[in-house]
Design an enzyme around this catalytic site. Structure first.
Site, short mmCIF file in Angstrom:
data_model
loop_
_atom_site.label_atom_id
_atom_site.label_comp_id
_atom_site.label_asym_id
_atom_site.label_seq_id
_atom_site.Cartn_x
_atom_site.Cartn_y
_atom_site.Cartn_z
N GLU A 172 37.34 32.66 40.66
CA GLU A 172 38.67 32.11 41.02
C GLU A 172 38.82 30.60 40.81
O GLU A 172 39.30 29.89 41.69
CB GLU A 172 38.99 32.47 42.48
CG GLU A 172 38.97 33.94 42.74
CD GLU A 172 39.34 34.31 44.19
OE1 GLU A 172 39.48 33.39 45.02
OE2 GLU A 172 39.51 35.50 44.46
N ASN A 213 35.04 35.50 36.97
CA ASN A 213 35.82 36.51 37.68
C ASN A 213 37.07 35.87 38.29
O ASN A 213 36.99 34.78 38.87
CB ASN A 213 34.92 37.08 38.80
CG ASN A 213 35.46 38.33 39.45
OD1 ASN A 213 35.78 39.30 38.77
ND2 ASN A 213 35.53 38.34 40.78
N HIS A 250 43.66 43.24 41.94
CA HIS A 250 44.25 43.64 43.23
C HIS A 250 45.75 43.80 42.99
O HIS A 250 46.48 42.81 42.91
CB HIS A 250 44.01 42.55 44.28
CG HIS A 250 42.57 42.31 44.59
ND1 HIS A 250 41.78 43.23 45.24
CD2 HIS A 250 41.76 41.25 44.34
CE1 HIS A 250 40.56 42.75 45.39
NE2 HIS A 250 40.51 41.55 44.84
N GLU A 279 37.36 44.42 41.23
CA GLU A 279 37.75 44.54 42.65
C GLU A 279 39.01 45.38 42.79
O GLU A 279 39.91 45.05 43.57
CB GLU A 279 37.97 43.14 43.26
CG GLU A 279 36.78 42.22 43.12
CD GLU A 279 36.97 40.86 43.76
OE1 GLU A 279 37.92 40.68 44.55
OE2 GLU A 279 36.16 39.96 43.48
N ASP A 281 42.02 47.49 43.61
CA ASP A 281 42.74 48.22 44.66
C ASP A 281 44.22 48.19 44.29
O ASP A 281 44.69 47.25 43.66
CB ASP A 281 42.46 47.72 46.09
CG ASP A 281 42.54 46.21 46.27
OD1 ASP A 281 43.22 45.53 45.47
OD2 ASP A 281 41.94 45.72 47.25
C1 XIL Z 1 37.23 39.55 50.54
C2 XIL Z 1 36.52 40.54 51.44
O1 XIL Z 1 36.92 41.83 51.05
C3 XIL Z 1 36.87 40.28 52.87
O2 XIL Z 1 36.06 41.09 53.73
C4 XIL Z 1 36.65 38.83 53.24
O3 XIL Z 1 37.12 38.59 54.53
C5 XIL Z 1 37.37 37.91 52.27
O4 XIL Z 1 36.96 38.22 50.94
N1 XIL Z 1 38.55 38.05 45.87
C6 XIL Z 1 37.19 38.10 45.91
C7 XIL Z 1 36.52 38.81 47.03
O5 XIL Z 1 36.52 37.65 44.97
O6 XIL Z 1 35.30 38.23 47.37
C8 XIL Z 1 37.40 38.89 48.24
O7 XIL Z 1 36.76 39.69 49.22
C9 XIL Z 1 38.76 39.43 47.88
C10 XIL Z 1 39.44 38.55 46.87
#
Ligand code: XIL
Length: 474
Positions: A172, A213, A250, A279, A281
């Site tokens: 990020e 990422n 996401h 990641e 969802d």
């Molecule tokens: C999130 C986790 O799922 C949570 O449990 C935590 O509180 C915050 O981080 N981007 C990422 C992940 O790269 O590491 C994040 O994970 C979600 C967004």
């Protein structure tokens, strides 16, 4: 732990593929018995996400929280369905280095051990990130922060060396709009912090794929996507060690699945990196959500270098965005419509085949230049240094070029500026850390044909060397 699995030289999908092959063989026997009833060749269709992805040469993973490994419903689904895991929080900077220089791997190890003893690969997440930093790092800046970050990358990647399929080296780092970098304490140490992190990670674990990422990089027309794309293109052009790009993906109404997602994945892949959905969802429910999951899977399967998909949790109740019910299993552990759509898409045809084995780090020995560039004269070799300096530290890349007689072994000697010291070296064997130092070839880059060249590098504190250095062949 090392006994359980050797490094995954045969590729992420090989073990589950064997398991799937066994299942298919058993299913095949049953089908012969019922041959008259069977008309479609479904014997090869995987019955779990992991097995099905493996049949397509991919992995299917999930984020895992260490504290949930004692929940038998959770672990049951994990072991049945997935062949890759990512620690949801346990490998982040705040978890692994709570006090400066004191490392704690206990929770992360529980996940890694569970994965390895159940035949799953591990994605490492995340080495350098503006978020979830320990308090002490949040309070650092400048050289102290840069060195602390590089030390963190080096220590954690070294600790897990040989056990991680791919690392999210930097997470990020781009701003949400405008296409430039995100402001952060790490960014303020200098624009080269990302490449410095990648070089340190490569030196620490040369066998892991190194990924950048990010989120909101899914839509090809967005400035953020283009910003990251240009960085990766630049890294590939300059030889910064990057192997893959992770798309968090996401998706929700504010950040929807874009119809040009496949174009985005393919465009990055065309730069010469793997792409992974890291990641996933998708907020929503029912057939709308299911259709989107299917689209994402089909897009990955259509891109040869899309090597795998990770969903960010198992059951909706495990999600960091639980109220959006964005996952494949409901809060009771039942398969949702989204699960079926995902499995069906994995089992459907029309896939492209990814490379069968995990490629080693990019070759450093390049073929002799074309006839338009005459090889250097003489029987020795030359060494040209490229310095990447920041306040308090440096990375020097060295190009060694053989003369007309080629080289069977080479040594580069130079004197470091006073106060400088070498902290790590890649693709060469270093002697000495300060003052007069030398770097000898390693096995794979020992022999150079006439005019051929190879690269090695080293990282250090203080002011680094530049210009040329003495090169001796033989
Ligand atoms: C999130 C986790 O799922 C949570 O449990 C935590 O509180 C915050 O981080 N981007 C990422 C992940 O790269 O590491 C994040 O994970 C979600 C967004």
């Amino acid at each position: 732990m090392d006994k359980v699995l050797a490094r995954d030289t045969e590729g992420p999908a090989a073990r589950p593929r064997r398991r799937a092959a066994l299942i298919s063989a058993v299913a095949g026997v049953a089908m012969v018995a019922a041959a008259v009833m069977v008309t479609s060749p479904s014997a090869s269709a995987g019955t779990t996400l992991g097995a099905s992805a493996a049949e397509k040469g991919r992995y299917f993973g999930t984020a895992v929280a260490a504290f949930k490994l004692s929940d038998s419903q959770y672990t049951g689904i994990l072991n049945r369905e997935f062949n890759s895991v990512t620690a949801e929080n346990e490998m982040k900077w705040d978890a692994t280095e709570p006090s400066q220089g004191q490392f704690n791997y206990s929770s992360a190890d529980r996940i890694v051990n569970h994965a390895r003893s159940n035949g799953m690969q591990v994605r490492g997440h995340a080495l350098a990130w503006h978020s979830q930093q320990p308090g002490w790092a949040q309070n650092l800046s400048g050289t102290a922060l840069r060195q602390a970050m590089l030390n963190h990358v080096t220590q954690v990647a070294t600790y897990y060396r040989g056990k991680i399929y791919a690392w999210d080296v930097v997470n990020e780092a781009y701003a949400d709009s405008g296409g430039g970098r995100r402001d952060s304490n790490l960014q303020r140490t200098g624009n080269d912090w990302i490449e410095a992190a990648f070089r340190a990670a490569r030196a620490a674990d040369p066998g892991a794929k190194l990924c950048y990422n990010d989120y909101n990089t899914d839509n090809w027309t967005w400035a953020k996507t283009q910003g990251v794309y240009n960085m990766v293109k630049d890294f590939k052009a300059r030889g910064v060690p990057i192997d893959c790009v992770g798309f968090q993906s996401h998706f929700n109404s504010g950040s929807p699945y874009p119809s040009n997602y496949r174009t985005t994945l393919q465009s990055f892949a065309d730069l010469g990196v793997d792409v992974q959905i890291t990641e996933l969802d998708i907020e929503g429910s029912g057939s709308t959500q299911a259709t989107t999951y299917g689209n994402v899977v089909r897009d990955c399967l259509a891109v040869a270098r899309c090597t795998g998909i990770t969903v960010w949790g198992i059951r909706d109740s495990d999600s960091w965005r639980a109220s959006g019910t964005p996952l494949l299993f409901d809060s009771s552990g039942n398969k949702k419509q989204a699960y079926t759509a995902t499995l069906d898409a994995l089992n459907a045809g029309g896939t492209t085949t990814p490379p069968t084995t995990t490629p080693p780090p990019p070759p450093t020995t390049t073929p002799p230049p074309s006839t338009t560039t005459p090889p250097p004269s003489g029987s020795g070799c030359t060494a040209t240094l490229t310095l990447n300096q920041w306040q308090g530290g440096f990375v020097t890349n060295v190009r060694v070029t053989a003369g007309a007689a080629g080289a069977n072994g080479w040594t580069v000697s130079l004197t470091l500026p006073s106060g400088a010291s070498v902290t790590n070296t890649w693709s060469a064997q270093a002697s000495g850390t300060s003052g007069a130092v030398s770097f000898r070839n390693v096995d794979y880059n020992r022999q150079l044909g006439a005019g051929a060249s190879t690269e090695f590098g080293f990282q250090g504190n203080g002011t680094g060397p530049s210009g040329t250095a003495t090169c001796t062949a033989g």
